[in-house]
Design a protein around this motif. Structure first.
Motif, short mmCIF file in Angstrom:
data_model
loop_
_atom_site.label_atom_id
_atom_site.label_comp_id
_atom_site.label_asym_id
_atom_site.label_seq_id
_atom_site.Cartn_x
_atom_site.Cartn_y
_atom_site.Cartn_z
N ALA A 271 1.02 -1.10 -0.21
CA ALA A 271 -0.28 0.02 -0.02
C ALA A 271 0.81 1.29 0.02
O ALA A 271 1.84 1.32 1.05
CB ALA A 271 -0.84 -0.07 1.30
N GLU A 272 0.75 2.18 -1.15
CA GLU A 272 1.34 3.32 -1.20
C GLU A 272 1.37 4.18 0.10
O GLU A 272 0.40 4.40 0.53
CB GLU A 272 1.14 4.13 -2.42
N GLY A 273 2.73 4.22 0.65
CA GLY A 273 2.43 5.39 1.83
C GLY A 273 2.27 4.70 3.13
O GLY A 273 1.96 5.38 4.09
N ALA A 274 2.11 3.32 3.06
CA ALA A 274 1.83 2.64 4.52
C ALA A 274 3.16 2.32 5.15
O ALA A 274 3.99 1.56 4.68
CB ALA A 274 1.03 1.40 4.24
N THR A 275 3.19 3.07 6.56
CA THR A 275 4.59 3.12 6.93
C THR A 275 4.65 2.54 8.40
O THR A 275 5.59 2.29 8.76
CB THR A 275 5.05 4.78 7.07
N GLY A 276 3.50 2.55 8.84
CA GLY A 276 3.36 2.05 10.61
C GLY A 276 3.65 3.13 11.21
O GLY A 276 3.89 3.18 12.50
N ARG A 277 3.72 4.47 10.64
CA ARG A 277 3.94 5.63 11.67
C ARG A 277 2.81 6.67 11.36
O ARG A 277 1.70 6.45 10.73
CB ARG A 277 5.22 6.34 10.97
N ALA A 278 2.69 7.76 12.03
CA ALA A 278 1.73 8.71 12.20
C ALA A 278 1.47 9.29 11.09
O ALA A 278 0.31 9.63 10.56
CB ALA A 278 2.15 9.54 13.17
N ASP A 279 2.48 9.29 10.00
CA ASP A 279 2.02 9.78 8.62
C ASP A 279 1.62 8.69 7.63
O ASP A 279 1.62 8.89 6.46
CB ASP A 279 3.74 10.54 7.95
N THR A 280 1.18 7.56 8.02
CA THR A 280 0.77 6.63 7.32
C THR A 280 -0.48 7.01 6.43
O THR A 280 -1.17 7.90 7.00
CB THR A 280 0.30 5.33 8.34
N ASN A 281 -0.72 6.47 5.29
CA ASN A 281 -1.90 6.66 4.49
C ASN A 281 -2.98 5.69 4.51
O ASN A 281 -2.64 4.49 4.18
CB ASN A 281 -1.10 6.75 2.95
#
Lengths: 411, 411
Positions: A271-281
């Motif tokens: 998933a584009e931008g799925a980071t596990g962090r607060a800025d995840t998409n």
């Protein structure tokens, strides 16, 4: 016991919000009670609700053991150790008998006192490459950089054991402790000796590396040693497909959850931008899950951010991310023609800033579930729901039966 | 699994009202429903509530196995036999391999027919001393008088077994039955032979004793034999401190409960006038518990009287003692700066006059519990509470996690 499937099979989505469960705090409410969650509440209203002890009542789950249980695997039987999931999540190859570790760059002084456990939270692909492929005492060692200061390490060779101690002291200022065997066996002694030799070698290589010379010049802490912990020993387990008949996919940002999913034979979906962090998409995760449903029976969606805020003791942050999940993820996922289950892997009360044993709320919406009288998705309301209080390992057989893949015992 | 503790630790009190649970009878209510209990109801209102199967659904607990479970010990694994608890409760020393019995004075005629199973409910310290310290076949036998007709017996020596039959026929008029081995082993044969020799010897010593000559003269039944039952074999178990990290104390009157507490490493706290009988001093127990909290993390308070009335089928008596517990014990204990949990060890419905498998009500009040919508502490109201339905062995891990001593599995 036999595995069966009906002619009329259905899909399912399992949304796991990490550390979702909580205790009442601000205003006598939990973050889930305080949050405005019209879509989650609509799920509870239309669905069946309950509480779930992910491992067992009173036992505080780790995130790794918790996810094994959520997918129907007894964590006391199938837990290989954290390092295995980290390595699989970093896309490393594992064979039976390999031993894997979580690892991180750290900063030490010349007496090997730990100055910064995380080397300023900055890792480096180039430094990782300098350590990858070493061979010590007939054991070949791979190292891959994942996120920030984090890496995964895999050792391949004869007679290796996961029963060795962690090297990370969890406290700056301490002199580095040797890795020690945790059982009295030759494999344990040998593995501990190799770990110690590898860590010493990592200092020799990294401390003189040009990347660190640059960092020192810029006033940044050098990433001049690798610390290992969470040893795990890889053994194959039966896949979700073999256990329940369902083809499964995973949409997750953080490597641990991708690792568990891979361990159980799930397909990892990007998933584009799925980071596990607060800025995840989150919208991107929702779309990836809906796409994955076209080719898979079962899609696991993981959101890490709820847990991060709870560990920071941030009530408002946890409440806000719950509202965002409601708006951006649940609202979209509920449009799928599939069962939708929402739960947590454990509670992380903001008042404690740690995992707790409080059971997590669970809702399942879809064709034929026994709609109960619960109207709100929160820890208190679901307690009187139609599911009562179940365990984590019960969830997957229950979902599989709803989906038309069922385990039958007797005739 | 690892034992952890937070920096912010708290205390807890567990109040166990013996045989508290019941079934609806007079006026369609249970004694707990019929009783006026403002303090218990306030606990339920402020706390989290539920039902508890102390051993397992449908399994009728004994008081001994029930208490093991309540403290988090699987009774199928850790039950040493009743005699061990009786001997420990009588403050006798036990070492691994010792076999202990419940014992009682009885009255027999010259053909060893049992005239009175309890010798008029009158024991005697002097008669007990006459039997204490005998040696038979290399086994030394200690006997201590506890209450009324009751004693505890400990056998120390090689090759002893708890697998021997009870001698108490539970019926007057029968000829005394020999103790028999319950398994085909040398230790069992030997132990049964020693029990039979001891009982025969007890008759020889007691029947001619001046104390009994006096009793006969006064028209009282002579306490002229000792009957043994409930053989138990002592093996040390990990203490509550070792299991959960908490230092624990016990305030109880009856010896069985003191014995269980001692078995698990609790400190016994003396409460003036705490007898385990109807004349027990509940206020004194409350004060002893509050004093114990100053030096211990966890205090177990036991009240026996609820069970006694239930065994007598006395609805009004059970209702009255519940009201007394509410006024004299709960009102005071709730003032402590500690978690307060109230429950029973099993149900003893007055309509049955015996233990039953009906789950017991449970309430836990204190910092951070998920306050549910239950307003009354009774078997029906708590069923919709936030705890759902748990098992006895779950209680202690749950309390320990509230207290900040938690068992974690995984990372």
């Amino acid at each position: 016991m036999s595995l069966n499937s009906s002619s009329d099979k259905r899909h399912a989505i399992l949304l796991v919000c990490d550390g979702l469960g909580d205790r009442p705090s601000v205003g006598g409410k939990t973050p889930l009670q305080a949050a405005h969650t019209p879509h989650l509440d609509a799920l509870s209203d239309a669905g069946i609700n309950g509480l779930m002890d992910v491992i067992a009542p009173g036992i505080v789950p780790g995130s790794d053991t918790a996810h094994l249980a959520l997918f129907g695997y007894d964590p006391y039987r199938h837990y290989p150790g954290r390092g295995v999931f980290e390595a699989l999540g970093a896309d490393m190859e594992l064979c039976a008998g390999d031993v894997a570790f979580r690892a991180n760059f750290a900063t030490v002084d010349e007496q090997l006192r730990v100055i910064d456990r995380r080397a300023g939270r900055m890792g480096s692909k180039e430094l990782a490459r300098a350590l990858n492929g070493l061979e010590l005492q007939g054991v070949s060692i791979s190292l891959v950089h994942t996120t920030q200061h984090r890496c995964a390490v895999v050792m391949k060779g004869e007679q290796l054991s996961k029963y060795v101690s962690d090297m990370d002291t969890h406290r700056a200022g301490d002199v580095l402790q040797d890795c020690k065997p945790l059982r009295a066996g030759e494999a344990e002694r040998r593995t501990a000796a190799i770990v110690n030799a590898f860590v010493k070698r990592s200092y020799e290589i990294l401390n003189e590396h040009p990347v660190n010379a640059d960092r020192k010049r810029r006033g940044e802490p050098p990433a001049n040693i690798i610390l290992l912990r969470g040893a795990g020993s890889y053994e194959p387990v039966p896949s979700l497909k073999a256990r329940f008949g369902v083809s499964a996919a995973c949409v997750a940002g953080a490597s641990l959850y991708k690792g568990v999913a891979k361990y159980l034979g799930m397909k990892l979906i990007h998933a584009e931008g799925a980071t596990g962090r607060a800025d995840t998409n989150l919208q991107s995760k929702a779309e990836a899950a809906l796409r994955a449903l076209k080719e898979h029976d079962f899609v696991f969606v993981h959101v890490k951010e709820t847990d991060n805020d709870a560990h920071d003791g941030d009530f408002e942050g946890k409440k806000r991310i719950i509202e965002q999940i409601d708006q951006e993820l649940v609202a979209r996922l509920q449009e799928a023609d599939a069962y939708l289950a929402v739960t947590g892997d454990h509670s992380t009360p903001v008042s404690l800033k740690r995992h707790s044993s409080d059971p997590v709320p669970l809702v399942i919406r879809g064709e034929g579930v026994r709609r109960d009288r619960v109207k709100n998705f929160d820890e208190i309301s679901v307690a009187s729901g139609g599911l009562g209080r179940i365990r984590g390992v019960d969830l997957m057989p229950i979902l599989a039966d709803y989906m038309g893949y069922y385990i039958m015992y007797g005739t």
